[in-house]
Design an enzyme around this catalytic site. Structure first.
Site, PDB file in Angstrom:
ATOM      1  N   GLY A 281       8.682  34.212  31.867  1.00  0.00           N
ATOM      2  CA  GLY A 281       7.549  34.084  30.945  1.00  0.00           C
ATOM      3  C   GLY A 281       7.550  32.864  30.052  1.00  0.00           C
TER       4      GLY A 281
ATOM      5  N   GLU B  45      11.481  32.525  23.750  1.00  0.00           N
ATOM      6  CA  GLU B  45      10.859  33.666  24.433  1.00  0.00           C
ATOM      7  C   GLU B  45       9.340  33.521  24.400  1.00  0.00           C
ATOM      8  OE1 GLU B  45      10.961  36.046  26.309  1.00  0.00           O
ATOM      9  OE2 GLU B  45      12.541  37.500  25.962  1.00  0.00           O
ATOM     10  N   ASP B  46       8.679  34.068  25.412  1.00  0.00           N
ATOM     11  CA  ASP B  46       7.223  34.124  25.382  1.00  0.00           C
ATOM     12  C   ASP B  46       6.779  35.196  24.383  1.00  0.00           C
ATOM     13  OD1 ASP B  46       8.296  36.155  26.959  1.00  0.00           O
ATOM     14  OD2 ASP B  46       6.901  35.898  28.622  1.00  0.00           O
TER      15      ASP B  46
ATOM     16  N   ASP C 265       8.807  42.156  22.313  1.00  0.00           N
ATOM     17  CA  ASP C 265       8.078  43.425  22.306  1.00  0.00           C
ATOM     18  C   ASP C 265       8.984  44.482  21.663  1.00  0.00           C
ATOM     19  OD1 ASP C 265       6.328  45.480  22.936  1.00  0.00           O
ATOM     20  OD2 ASP C 265       6.706  45.433  25.077  1.00  0.00           O
TER      21      ASP C 265
ATOM     22  N   LYS D 199       5.247  41.422  18.754  1.00  0.00           N
ATOM     23  CA  LYS D 199       4.491  42.654  18.496  1.00  0.00           C
ATOM     24  C   LYS D 199       5.311  43.456  17.487  1.00  0.00           C
ATOM     25  CE  LYS D 199       2.807  43.185  23.295  1.00  0.00           C
ATOM     26  NZ  LYS D 199       3.037  43.954  24.530  1.00  0.00           N
TER      27      LYS D 199
ATOM     28  N   PHE E 168      -0.858  45.184  25.600  1.00  0.00           N
ATOM     29  CA  PHE E 168      -0.351  44.396  26.722  1.00  0.00           C
ATOM     30  C   PHE E 168      -1.160  43.107  26.831  1.00  0.00           C
ATOM     31  CE2 PHE E 168      -0.010  43.259  31.225  1.00  0.00           C
ATOM     32  CZ  PHE E 168       1.369  43.243  31.344  1.00  0.00           C
ATOM     33  N   VAL E 169      -0.463  41.972  26.912  1.00  0.00           N
ATOM     34  CA  VAL E 169      -1.152  40.679  26.955  1.00  0.00           C
ATOM     35  C   VAL E 169      -0.771  39.889  28.207  1.00  0.00           C
ATOM     36  CG1 VAL E 169      -1.548  40.411  24.476  1.00  0.00           C
ATOM     37  CG2 VAL E 169       0.637  39.685  25.439  1.00  0.00           C
TER      38      VAL E 169
ATOM     39  N   ASP F 238       2.719  37.552  32.406  1.00  0.00           N
ATOM     40  CA  ASP F 238       2.153  38.022  33.672  1.00  0.00           C
ATOM     41  C   ASP F 238       1.751  39.484  33.640  1.00  0.00           C
ATOM     42  OD1 ASP F 238       4.950  38.950  33.604  1.00  0.00           O
ATOM     43  OD2 ASP F 238       4.514  39.672  35.628  1.00  0.00           O
TER      44      ASP F 238
ATOM     45  N   ARG G 104      -0.104  34.076  34.941  1.00  0.00           N
ATOM     46  CA  ARG G 104       0.714  33.218  34.064  1.00  0.00           C
ATOM     47  C   ARG G 104       0.036  31.874  33.842  1.00  0.00           C
ATOM     48  NH1 ARG G 104       5.840  35.650  33.813  1.00  0.00           N
ATOM     49  NH2 ARG G 104       6.573  36.630  35.715  1.00  0.00           N
TER      50      ARG G 104
HETATM   51  P1  IMP Z   1      11.262  43.281  25.115  1.00  0.00           P
HETATM   52  O1  IMP Z   1      12.611  43.207  25.776  1.00  0.00           O
HETATM   53  O2  IMP Z   1      10.720  44.696  25.095  1.00  0.00           O
HETATM   54  O3  IMP Z   1      11.223  42.641  23.751  1.00  0.00           O
HETATM   55  O4  IMP Z   1      10.246  42.514  26.039  1.00  0.00           O
HETATM   56  C1  IMP Z   1      10.405  41.191  26.260  1.00  0.00           C
HETATM   57  C2  IMP Z   1       9.917  40.744  27.620  1.00  0.00           C
HETATM   58  O5  IMP Z   1       9.025  41.649  28.258  1.00  0.00           O
HETATM   59  C3  IMP Z   1       9.140  39.471  27.416  1.00  0.00           C
HETATM   60  O6  IMP Z   1       9.977  38.354  27.547  1.00  0.00           O
HETATM   61  C4  IMP Z   1       8.089  39.522  28.491  1.00  0.00           C
HETATM   62  O7  IMP Z   1       8.583  38.910  29.650  1.00  0.00           O
HETATM   63  C5  IMP Z   1       7.873  40.981  28.741  1.00  0.00           C
HETATM   64  N1  IMP Z   1       6.694  41.470  28.001  1.00  0.00           N
HETATM   65  C6  IMP Z   1       6.670  42.154  26.836  1.00  0.00           C
HETATM   66  N2  IMP Z   1       5.425  42.439  26.440  1.00  0.00           N
HETATM   67  C7  IMP Z   1       4.621  41.902  27.394  1.00  0.00           C
HETATM   68  C8  IMP Z   1       3.178  41.834  27.536  1.00  0.00           C
HETATM   69  O8  IMP Z   1       2.387  42.332  26.718  1.00  0.00           O
HETATM   70  N3  IMP Z   1       2.727  41.172  28.637  1.00  0.00           N
HETATM   71  C9  IMP Z   1       3.550  40.602  29.567  1.00  0.00           C
HETATM   72  N4  IMP Z   1       4.893  40.633  29.467  1.00  0.00           N
HETATM   73  C10 IMP Z   1       5.421  41.273  28.384  1.00  0.00           C
HETATM   74 MG    MG Z   2      10.000  37.150  29.007  1.00  0.00          MG
END
Ligand code: IMP
Ligand code: MG
Length: 184
Positions: A48, A103-104, A107, A135, A156-157, A163, A169
């Site tokens: 991402g 990071e993109d 979450d 978020k 969700f984005v 993606d 992407r």
């Molecule tokens: P986390 O580990 O829950 O913080 O999620 C991080 C990873 O999940 C990010 O680096 C993204 O690749 C993916 N991700 C989280 N939220 C989204 C979303 O809304 N759309 C797409 N990918 C997401």
């Molecule tokens: Mg990611």
């Protein structure tokens, strides 16, 4: 910006190209100031973050290096599986270096926590985290994020590196799943 219809899902515009690029310029200026006398290594989290990392380092005015981790947690779903797998390790030597994890989106925070744990086996000079999107309401782990592009609702984005089932992407803007679409 028009809405996007993907199957039964409706995605509505959240951040346009200009908003994204303006904010990245501000982040790059801040980072360039904070690391004025240093040569940081920007470490992107694949897949991402590659577009954000690319635009960010083009706007940074200090010397820097890059490397990547590749993690997998989402598979093709819209909700995290809760498992993180390391698919690609670092190739550079981070010992004694100033590291900026890129990071993109953060979450739940699980991926950033996982990377923090990975770094325990290294001895970097410093580690900071930069994410384009956060978020805040979805955070489940106690992680420190040093540079945040935008705080967004827990929807969700897609787009700008993010993606849905590996696609979208390449969109220049970011779109959010509308409330009318059901989360699958
Ligand atoms: P986390 O580990 O829950 O913080 O999620 C991080 C990873 O999940 C990010 O680096 C993204 O690749 C993916 N991700 C989280 N939220 C989204 C979303 O809304 N759309 C797409 N990918 C997401
Ligand atoms: Mg990611």
């Amino acid at each position: 910006m028009d809405k996007l219809i993907i199957g039964e899902d409706v995605f509505v515009p959240l951040l346009n190209e200009e908003q994204i690029q303006n904010r990245i310029k501000e982040l790059a200026e801040q980072i360039s100031e904070d690391y004025a006398d240093k040569v940081p290594i920007f470490i992107g989290v694949l897949n991402g973050a590659f577009i954000f990392l690319s635009d960010l380092i083009k706007k940074v005015t200090i010397n820097c290096e890059i490397d990547f981790f590749k993690l997998s947690s989402y598979g093709d779903a819209k909700l995290s599986s809760g498992n993180v797998r390391l698919l690609k390790e670092l190739n550079c030597d981070v010992n004694g270096r100033d590291i900026i994890i890129v990071e993109d989106i953060v979450d739940s925070g699980l991926s950033i926590k996982y990377i923090g744990d990975l770094f325990k086996k290294y001895s970097p000079q410093s580690v900071r985290v930069c994410t384009l999107l956060l978020k805040p309401k979805s955070l489940k782990y106690d992680v420190r994020i040093d540079y945040i592009g935008f705080q967004i609702p827990g929807k969700f984005v897609i787009g700008y590196g993010l993606d849905y089932a590996q696609q979208y992407r390449n969109l220049k803007s970011i779109y959010a799943l509308s409330d009318n679409s059901e989360k699958k």
